[in-house]
Design an enzyme around this catalytic site. Sequence first.
Site, PDB file in Angstrom:
ATOM      1  N   TYR A 189       0.833  -1.202   0.000  1.00  0.00           N
ATOM      2  CA  TYR A 189       0.000   0.000   0.000  1.00  0.00           C
ATOM      3  C   TYR A 189       0.870   1.254   0.000  1.00  0.00           C
ATOM      4  O   TYR A 189       0.575   2.236  -0.691  1.00  0.00           O
ATOM      5  CB  TYR A 189      -0.914  -0.015   1.227  1.00  0.00           C
ATOM      6  CG  TYR A 189      -1.804   1.201   1.349  1.00  0.00           C
ATOM      7  CD1 TYR A 189      -2.959   1.320   0.593  1.00  0.00           C
ATOM      8  CD2 TYR A 189      -1.485   2.227   2.230  1.00  0.00           C
ATOM      9  CE1 TYR A 189      -3.772   2.433   0.693  1.00  0.00           C
ATOM     10  CE2 TYR A 189      -2.297   3.342   2.352  1.00  0.00           C
ATOM     11  CZ  TYR A 189      -3.440   3.448   1.578  1.00  0.00           C
ATOM     12  OH  TYR A 189      -4.238   4.556   1.681  1.00  0.00           O
TER      13      TYR A 189
ATOM     14  N   SER B 262      -5.408  11.861   7.824  1.00  0.00           N
ATOM     15  CA  SER B 262      -6.231  11.481   6.682  1.00  0.00           C
ATOM     16  C   SER B 262      -7.665  11.150   7.100  1.00  0.00           C
ATOM     17  O   SER B 262      -7.901  10.627   8.194  1.00  0.00           O
ATOM     18  CB  SER B 262      -5.617  10.259   5.994  1.00  0.00           C
ATOM     19  OG  SER B 262      -6.483   9.731   5.008  1.00  0.00           O
TER      20      SER B 262
ATOM     21  N   GLN C  96      -7.286  16.216   6.771  1.00  0.00           N
ATOM     22  CA  GLN C  96      -7.443  16.087   5.319  1.00  0.00           C
ATOM     23  C   GLN C  96      -8.806  15.495   5.012  1.00  0.00           C
ATOM     24  O   GLN C  96      -9.189  14.466   5.561  1.00  0.00           O
ATOM     25  CB  GLN C  96      -6.337  15.206   4.749  1.00  0.00           C
ATOM     26  CG  GLN C  96      -6.476  14.909   3.268  1.00  0.00           C
ATOM     27  CD  GLN C  96      -7.218  13.603   3.001  1.00  0.00           C
ATOM     28  OE1 GLN C  96      -7.293  12.734   3.859  1.00  0.00           O
ATOM     29  NE2 GLN C  96      -7.785  13.481   1.818  1.00  0.00           N
TER      30      GLN C  96
ATOM     31  N   TYR D 275     -11.577  13.937   2.328  1.00  0.00           N
ATOM     32  CA  TYR D 275     -12.071  13.387   1.071  1.00  0.00           C
ATOM     33  C   TYR D 275     -13.573  13.656   1.019  1.00  0.00           C
ATOM     34  O   TYR D 275     -14.301  13.318   1.965  1.00  0.00           O
ATOM     35  CB  TYR D 275     -11.838  11.877   0.995  1.00  0.00           C
ATOM     36  CG  TYR D 275     -10.422  11.464   0.688  1.00  0.00           C
ATOM     37  CD1 TYR D 275      -9.755  11.975  -0.427  1.00  0.00           C
ATOM     38  CD2 TYR D 275      -9.761  10.542   1.485  1.00  0.00           C
ATOM     39  CE1 TYR D 275      -8.466  11.585  -0.724  1.00  0.00           C
ATOM     40  CE2 TYR D 275      -8.468  10.141   1.193  1.00  0.00           C
ATOM     41  CZ  TYR D 275      -7.824  10.668   0.088  1.00  0.00           C
ATOM     42  OH  TYR D 275      -6.545  10.271  -0.206  1.00  0.00           O
TER      43      TYR D 275
ATOM     44  N   THR E 107      -8.416  17.211  -0.485  1.00  0.00           N
ATOM     45  CA  THR E 107      -7.753  16.497  -1.584  1.00  0.00           C
ATOM     46  C   THR E 107      -8.723  16.343  -2.745  1.00  0.00           C
ATOM     47  O   THR E 107      -9.818  15.804  -2.575  1.00  0.00           O
ATOM     48  CB  THR E 107      -7.264  15.118  -1.113  1.00  0.00           C
ATOM     49  OG1 THR E 107      -6.301  15.300  -0.062  1.00  0.00           O
ATOM     50  CG2 THR E 107      -6.614  14.355  -2.257  1.00  0.00           C
TER      51      THR E 107
ATOM     52  N   ARG F 199      -4.679   0.353  -8.876  1.00  0.00           N
ATOM     53  CA  ARG F 199      -3.573   0.007  -7.984  1.00  0.00           C
ATOM     54  C   ARG F 199      -3.442  -1.514  -7.898  1.00  0.00           C
ATOM     55  O   ARG F 199      -4.057  -2.173  -7.063  1.00  0.00           O
ATOM     56  CB  ARG F 199      -3.802   0.623  -6.612  1.00  0.00           C
ATOM     57  CG  ARG F 199      -3.941   2.145  -6.669  1.00  0.00           C
ATOM     58  CD  ARG F 199      -4.273   2.735  -5.324  1.00  0.00           C
ATOM     59  NE  ARG F 199      -4.532   4.165  -5.429  1.00  0.00           N
ATOM     60  CZ  ARG F 199      -4.896   4.931  -4.400  1.00  0.00           C
ATOM     61  NH1 ARG F 199      -5.053   4.384  -3.202  1.00  0.00           N
ATOM     62  NH2 ARG F 199      -5.101   6.218  -4.570  1.00  0.00           N
TER      63      ARG F 199
ATOM     64  N   LYS G 281      -5.165  20.202  -2.179  1.00  0.00           N
ATOM     65  CA  LYS G 281      -4.121  19.245  -2.564  1.00  0.00           C
ATOM     66  C   LYS G 281      -4.541  18.486  -3.824  1.00  0.00           C
ATOM     67  O   LYS G 281      -5.692  18.083  -3.958  1.00  0.00           O
ATOM     68  CB  LYS G 281      -3.876  18.258  -1.416  1.00  0.00           C
ATOM     69  CG  LYS G 281      -2.732  17.301  -1.629  1.00  0.00           C
ATOM     70  CD  LYS G 281      -2.461  16.514  -0.343  1.00  0.00           C
ATOM     71  CE  LYS G 281      -1.271  15.586  -0.502  1.00  0.00           C
ATOM     72  NZ  LYS G 281      -1.559  14.431  -1.377  1.00  0.00           N
TER      73      LYS G 281
ATOM     74  N   HIS H 221      -0.701  12.645  -6.177  1.00  0.00           N
ATOM     75  CA  HIS H 221      -1.090  11.598  -5.220  1.00  0.00           C
ATOM     76  C   HIS H 221      -0.017  10.510  -5.123  1.00  0.00           C
ATOM     77  O   HIS H 221      -0.311   9.314  -5.013  1.00  0.00           O
ATOM     78  CB  HIS H 221      -2.444  10.986  -5.590  1.00  0.00           C
ATOM     79  CG  HIS H 221      -3.270  10.598  -4.398  1.00  0.00           C
ATOM     80  ND1 HIS H 221      -4.205  11.439  -3.856  1.00  0.00           N
ATOM     81  CD2 HIS H 221      -3.298   9.480  -3.633  1.00  0.00           C
ATOM     82  CE1 HIS H 221      -4.784  10.855  -2.819  1.00  0.00           C
ATOM     83  NE2 HIS H 221      -4.238   9.659  -2.663  1.00  0.00           N
TER      84      HIS H 221
ATOM     85  N   ARG I 228      -0.146   7.475  -7.450  1.00  0.00           N
ATOM     86  CA  ARG I 228      -1.127   6.428  -7.166  1.00  0.00           C
ATOM     87  C   ARG I 228      -2.460   6.642  -7.878  1.00  0.00           C
ATOM     88  O   ARG I 228      -3.393   5.870  -7.672  1.00  0.00           O
ATOM     89  CB  ARG I 228      -1.365   6.335  -5.656  1.00  0.00           C
ATOM     90  CG  ARG I 228      -0.156   5.800  -4.902  1.00  0.00           C
ATOM     91  CD  ARG I 228      -0.311   5.949  -3.393  1.00  0.00           C
ATOM     92  NE  ARG I 228      -1.449   5.230  -2.844  1.00  0.00           N
ATOM     93  CZ  ARG I 228      -1.499   3.908  -2.657  1.00  0.00           C
ATOM     94  NH1 ARG I 228      -0.472   3.147  -3.016  1.00  0.00           N
ATOM     95  NH2 ARG I 228      -2.560   3.344  -2.119  1.00  0.00           N
TER      96      ARG I 228
END
Length: 380
Positions: free
Chosen positions: A25, A107, A128, A130, A156, A165, A252, A276, A279
């Site tokens: 990861y 996060s 942060q 999302y 973000t 991924r 970001k 990122h 990623r």
Amino acid sequence: MSVICELEDLRRLYHRRVPKMFQGYCESGSWTQQTLAENTSDFKDIRFRQRVARDLTPRTLKTTMAGHDVNMPLAIAPVGLLGMQHADGEIHAARAAEKFGVPFTLSTMSICSMEVVAEATQSPFWFQLYVQRDRDFTKQLVERAKAVECSALVVTLDLQIIGKRHADHRNGMTAPPRLTIPNILDIARRPRWALNMLKTKNREFGNIQGCTTGVDDMGDLMKWTANSFDHKLNWDDIKRFRDMWDGPLIIKGIMESSDAEECVKLGAEAMVVSNHGGRQLDGARSSISVLPEIVEKVGNDIEVWMDGGIRSGQDIIRARALGAKGVMVGRPMVYGLGAMGEAGVQRMLEIFHEEAELTMAFIGHRDIESVCADDIVMGH
């Protein structure tokens, strides 16, 4: 234990102590991992001008980032699942950053919730965000960040949809790990990690589990992210977060000048040039290669930072010379955390500070604020 002299020493120890799925990861990018590789390799084309016979005392890396005093121009980037890299990982990383005098960013996808981290630390940290399709829950996250006195909001923008991924799919990455035979054998070879995990109750996504609808099973993180993150996110939505948040706003995931101009229009205090960590969109340009054009476009109107590929204190100086007010660092912090917990993150910060200060001296400066484009040469 051998002496920890450089980041690679921490990385080797990290690989010995952390289960493979969480190594994957951290270490992997998307698709062919071209952008992941170039994030780092493109720094090698930036050479320093070595200067001599300069007064080099006293020296300082102290500056500010979004109005916050920092002991060097570095903030810990938001990284999900830190509590799987080391038990209570978010707490360990936040404490190390607090003691060193740099910001820590928690996060949305953390294992320890923002309330748990706030209770375990003294200084405010950054949160942060999302943006979720469930806007009520998204608003709740912002309100919770206010309640625990987070000192900046980092939104973000480059993960509306998740990149391809392969490593996470191959490793069957879950939090906590599924007890399959390969996982059990892998964990058995890492008793320190396993014992620490047994001692903590923080093993799920603390900011999310039990707080939003449809999150009873986050076993398949990739599928959950695809279903939960807002594919329709636009600049008008971000404007609402600006209105909702009283403190510094940091955007970001910016890789184009036109998007950087939108950050200025919003009145954000800072923006982060970031892909990122390689990623998301493979084949995107490296962050460091994009940085100069964005600084030229908006650098007088907003603080421009960057992340992606920073692997040493020298890279901090390179980024400063190209106009970055600061950098955010993710993977190096994870190496330190997985290797030695709080002490490992502390050692990583010490290494980066030592390397940055020495490099600054060799190029003829004693104050980070005087580092500029004249200190570097591009190409071989």
